[in-house]
Design a protein around this motif. Structure first.
Motif, PDB file in Angstrom:
ATOM      1  N   PHE A  22       0.794  -1.225   0.000  1.00 33.16           N
ATOM      2  CA  PHE A  22       0.000   0.000   0.000  1.00 33.16           C
ATOM      3  C   PHE A  22       0.831   1.281   0.000  1.00 33.16           C
ATOM      4  CE2 PHE A  22      -3.025  -3.007   1.903  1.00 33.16           C
ATOM      5  CZ  PHE A  22      -4.153  -2.739   1.143  1.00 33.16           C
ATOM      6  N   VAL A  23       2.115   1.186   0.306  1.00 29.52           N
ATOM      7  CA  VAL A  23       2.888   2.391   0.602  1.00 29.52           C
ATOM      8  C   VAL A  23       4.089   2.566  -0.329  1.00 29.52           C
ATOM      9  CG1 VAL A  23       2.231   2.338   3.042  1.00 29.52           C
ATOM     10  CG2 VAL A  23       4.328   1.194   2.313  1.00 29.52           C
ATOM     11  N   PRO A  24       4.613   3.792  -0.416  1.00 32.29           N
ATOM     12  CA  PRO A  24       5.854   4.015  -1.167  1.00 32.29           C
ATOM     13  C   PRO A  24       7.021   3.272  -0.504  1.00 32.29           C
ATOM     14  CG  PRO A  24       4.738   6.095  -0.685  1.00 32.29           C
ATOM     15  CD  PRO A  24       4.046   5.038   0.113  1.00 32.29           C
ATOM     16  N   ARG A  89      -2.304   7.685  -5.256  1.00 34.55           N
ATOM     17  CA  ARG A  89      -3.325   8.707  -5.475  1.00 34.55           C
ATOM     18  C   ARG A  89      -4.541   8.482  -4.573  1.00 34.55           C
ATOM     19  NH1 ARG A  89      -3.594  12.407  -9.503  1.00 34.55           N
ATOM     20  NH2 ARG A  89      -1.917  11.432 -10.657  1.00 34.55           N
ATOM     21  N   GLU A  90      -4.870   7.212  -4.307  1.00 42.09           N
ATOM     22  CA  GLU A  90      -6.093   6.901  -3.559  1.00 42.09           C
ATOM     23  C   GLU A  90      -5.995   7.279  -2.079  1.00 42.09           C
ATOM     24  OE1 GLU A  90      -4.219   3.894  -4.836  1.00 42.09           O
ATOM     25  OE2 GLU A  90      -4.792   4.873  -6.692  1.00 42.09           O
ATOM     26  N   LYS A  91      -4.871   6.952  -1.432  1.00 46.99           N
ATOM     27  CA  LYS A  91      -4.748   7.158   0.003  1.00 46.99           C
ATOM     28  C   LYS A  91      -3.337   7.595   0.361  1.00 46.99           C
ATOM     29  CE  LYS A  91      -8.014   3.591   1.397  1.00 46.99           C
ATOM     30  NZ  LYS A  91      -9.021   4.075   2.291  1.00 46.99           N
ATOM     31  N   THR A  92      -3.266   8.450   1.360  1.00 48.51           N
ATOM     32  CA  THR A  92      -1.990   8.831   1.948  1.00 48.51           C
ATOM     33  C   THR A  92      -2.002   8.351   3.384  1.00 48.51           C
ATOM     34  OG1 THR A  92      -1.904  10.786   0.546  1.00 48.51           O
ATOM     35  CG2 THR A  92      -0.442  10.751   2.428  1.00 48.51           C
ATOM     36  N   PHE A  93      -0.877   7.807   3.853  1.00 47.32           N
ATOM     37  CA  PHE A  93      -0.805   7.201   5.175  1.00 47.32           C
ATOM     38  C   PHE A  93       0.120   7.987   6.095  1.00 47.32           C
ATOM     39  CE2 PHE A  93      -1.629   3.851   2.079  1.00 47.32           C
ATOM     40  CZ  PHE A  93      -2.769   3.271   2.615  1.00 47.32           C
ATOM     41  N   ALA A  94      -0.213   7.983   7.382  1.00 44.50           N
ATOM     42  CA  ALA A  94       0.697   8.523   8.393  1.00 44.50           C
ATOM     43  C   ALA A  94       1.921   7.616   8.449  1.00 44.50           C
ATOM     44  CB  ALA A  94       0.011   8.569   9.747  1.00 44.50           C
ATOM     45  N   ASN A 134      -5.036  22.518   7.525  1.00 45.36           N
ATOM     46  CA  ASN A 134      -5.655  21.199   7.564  1.00 45.36           C
ATOM     47  C   ASN A 134      -4.899  20.279   6.620  1.00 45.36           C
ATOM     48  OD1 ASN A 134      -7.194  18.932   7.679  1.00 45.36           O
ATOM     49  ND2 ASN A 134      -9.047  19.861   6.882  1.00 45.36           N
ATOM     50  N   GLN A 135      -4.080  19.396   7.189  1.00 44.00           N
ATOM     51  CA  GLN A 135      -3.336  18.438   6.371  1.00 44.00           C
ATOM     52  C   GLN A 135      -3.972  17.055   6.460  1.00 44.00           C
ATOM     53  OE1 GLN A 135       0.681  18.511   5.758  1.00 44.00           O
ATOM     54  NE2 GLN A 135       0.936  20.670   6.131  1.00 44.00           N
ATOM     55  N   ASN A 136      -5.173  16.988   6.985  1.00 46.89           N
ATOM     56  CA  ASN A 136      -5.907  15.718   7.085  1.00 46.89           C
ATOM     57  C   ASN A 136      -5.117  14.649   7.822  1.00 46.89           C
ATOM     58  OD1 ASN A 136      -8.273  16.580   5.705  1.00 46.89           O
ATOM     59  ND2 ASN A 136      -7.139  16.434   3.786  1.00 46.89           N
ATOM     60  N   TYR A 137      -4.425  15.062   8.895  1.00 50.12           N
ATOM     61  CA  TYR A 137      -3.638  14.095   9.666  1.00 50.12           C
ATOM     62  C   TYR A 137      -4.504  12.947  10.166  1.00 50.12           C
ATOM     63  CZ  TYR A 137       0.128  17.573   9.870  1.00 50.12           C
ATOM     64  OH  TYR A 137       1.112  18.451   9.555  1.00 50.12           O
ATOM     65  N   ASN A 138      -5.676  13.267  10.674  1.00 49.37           N
ATOM     66  CA  ASN A 138      -6.536  12.221  11.219  1.00 49.37           C
ATOM     67  C   ASN A 138      -6.971  11.240  10.135  1.00 49.37           C
ATOM     68  OD1 ASN A 138      -6.373  13.310  13.816  1.00 49.37           O
ATOM     69  ND2 ASN A 138      -8.094  14.684  13.430  1.00 49.37           N
ATOM     70  N   GLN A 139      -7.256  11.752   8.947  1.00 52.24           N
ATOM     71  CA  GLN A 139      -7.642  10.859   7.855  1.00 52.24           C
ATOM     72  C   GLN A 139      -6.487   9.935   7.475  1.00 52.24           C
ATOM     73  OE1 GLN A 139     -10.794  10.416   6.419  1.00 52.24           O
ATOM     74  NE2 GLN A 139      -9.700   8.585   5.748  1.00 52.24           N
ATOM     75  N   LYS A 140      -5.260  10.414   7.560  1.00 46.14           N
ATOM     76  CA  LYS A 140      -4.100   9.567   7.252  1.00 46.14           C
ATOM     77  C   LYS A 140      -3.993   8.431   8.271  1.00 46.14           C
ATOM     78  CE  LYS A 140      -1.676  13.253   4.841  1.00 46.14           C
ATOM     79  NZ  LYS A 140      -2.883  13.960   4.459  1.00 46.14           N
ATOM     80  N   GLU A 146      -7.668   1.423   8.206  1.00 49.49           N
ATOM     81  CA  GLU A 146      -8.428   0.703   7.180  1.00 49.49           C
ATOM     82  C   GLU A 146      -7.595  -0.364   6.475  1.00 49.49           C
ATOM     83  OE1 GLU A 146     -11.763   3.234   4.981  1.00 49.49           O
ATOM     84  OE2 GLU A 146      -9.771   4.052   4.712  1.00 49.49           O
ATOM     85  N   CYS A 147      -6.338  -0.049   6.188  1.00 49.34           N
ATOM     86  CA  CYS A 147      -5.517  -0.903   5.330  1.00 49.34           C
ATOM     87  C   CYS A 147      -4.500  -1.749   6.086  1.00 49.34           C
ATOM     88  CB  CYS A 147      -4.801  -0.046   4.292  1.00 49.34           C
ATOM     89  SG  CYS A 147      -5.948   0.799   3.175  1.00 49.34           S
ATOM     90  N   GLY A 148      -4.470  -1.662   7.409  1.00 45.89           N
ATOM     91  CA  GLY A 148      -3.499  -2.454   8.169  1.00 45.89           C
ATOM     92  C   GLY A 148      -2.080  -1.969   7.961  1.00 45.89           C
TER      93      GLY A 148
END
Length: 197
Positions: A22-24, A89-94, A134-140, A146-148
């Motif tokens: 899922f990640v870079p 593009r779909e998701k960015t992760f913390a 607002n960098q959407n930290y909580n959404q990250k 969601e993705c483990g």
């Protein structure tokens, strides 16, 4: 939290290999750094991005392709920006979290369980933090849940920052504005059990 549901289904069998999909690649290298630092078990006087070249810990900072790569920032929830890493593009992760030494948030120290794991209640980002940006930290963090996808965890003590290693974002508790992190995540496949908290 702006419509973020707390009942997102968790991944039944999260694993390192699955999370890597899922990640870079820079995240994977950063995760390996967190695992090494957890084993090294030394306190950081400052977070790595605030560690100066004259510090004995400077050499332990993460280097990718001969350049220093940040694994932390002043904001408690950190993700390397799009200028540094090509995110899906779909998701960015913390990538990592750290609590505040100043007590700006009501984070609770890790609770160590009998099975050798720990649980850390980590405060969600305030909507008024970071000067209103607002960098959407909580959404990250929700994306990680969601993705483990694990996050690296620094815990601030009076003597410095302890690298707890990697943890899963197990759930979000909107009534307390807490993310519940469960670690340690280990390099091999790991089955996540629900924490008793």
């Amino acid at each position: 939290m702006g419509g973020i549901a707390s009942s997102i289904p968790l991944i039944a069998r999260p694993s390192f290999d699955r999370a890597c999909s899922f990640v870079p690649s820079e995240y994977v290298q950063a995760w390996e750094w967190f695992l090494r630092e957890e084993q090294r078990d030394e306190l950081w006087k400052n977070l790595p991005h605030r560690t100066n070249a004259d510090s004995p810990q400077y050499g332990y900072r993460l280097t990718i392709d001969s350049e220093l790569f940040p694994v932390s920032r002043d904001s408690g929830i950190f993700w390397p920006g799009r200028g540094r890493v090509k995110h899906p593009r779909e998701k960015t992760f913390a990538l990592s979290v750290h609590n505040s030494k100043r007590g700006a948030y009501p984070d609770v120290p890790p609770l160590y369980l009998e099975d050798g794991t720990w649980v850390f209640k980590y405060s969600s980002q305030s909507t008024t933090a970071e000067g209103g940006r607002n960098q959407n930290y909580n959404q990250k963090m929700i994306n990680c849940m969601e993705c483990g996808v694990p996050v690296g965890v620094f815990f601030a003590t009076s003597a410095g920052y302890k690298v707890l290693g990697l943890a899963f974002v197990e759930r979000y508790e909107p009534e307390n504005s807490w993310f519940v992190l469960h670690g340690p995540f280990i390099r091999v496949d790991l089955t996540r059990a629900s924490s008793p908290i």
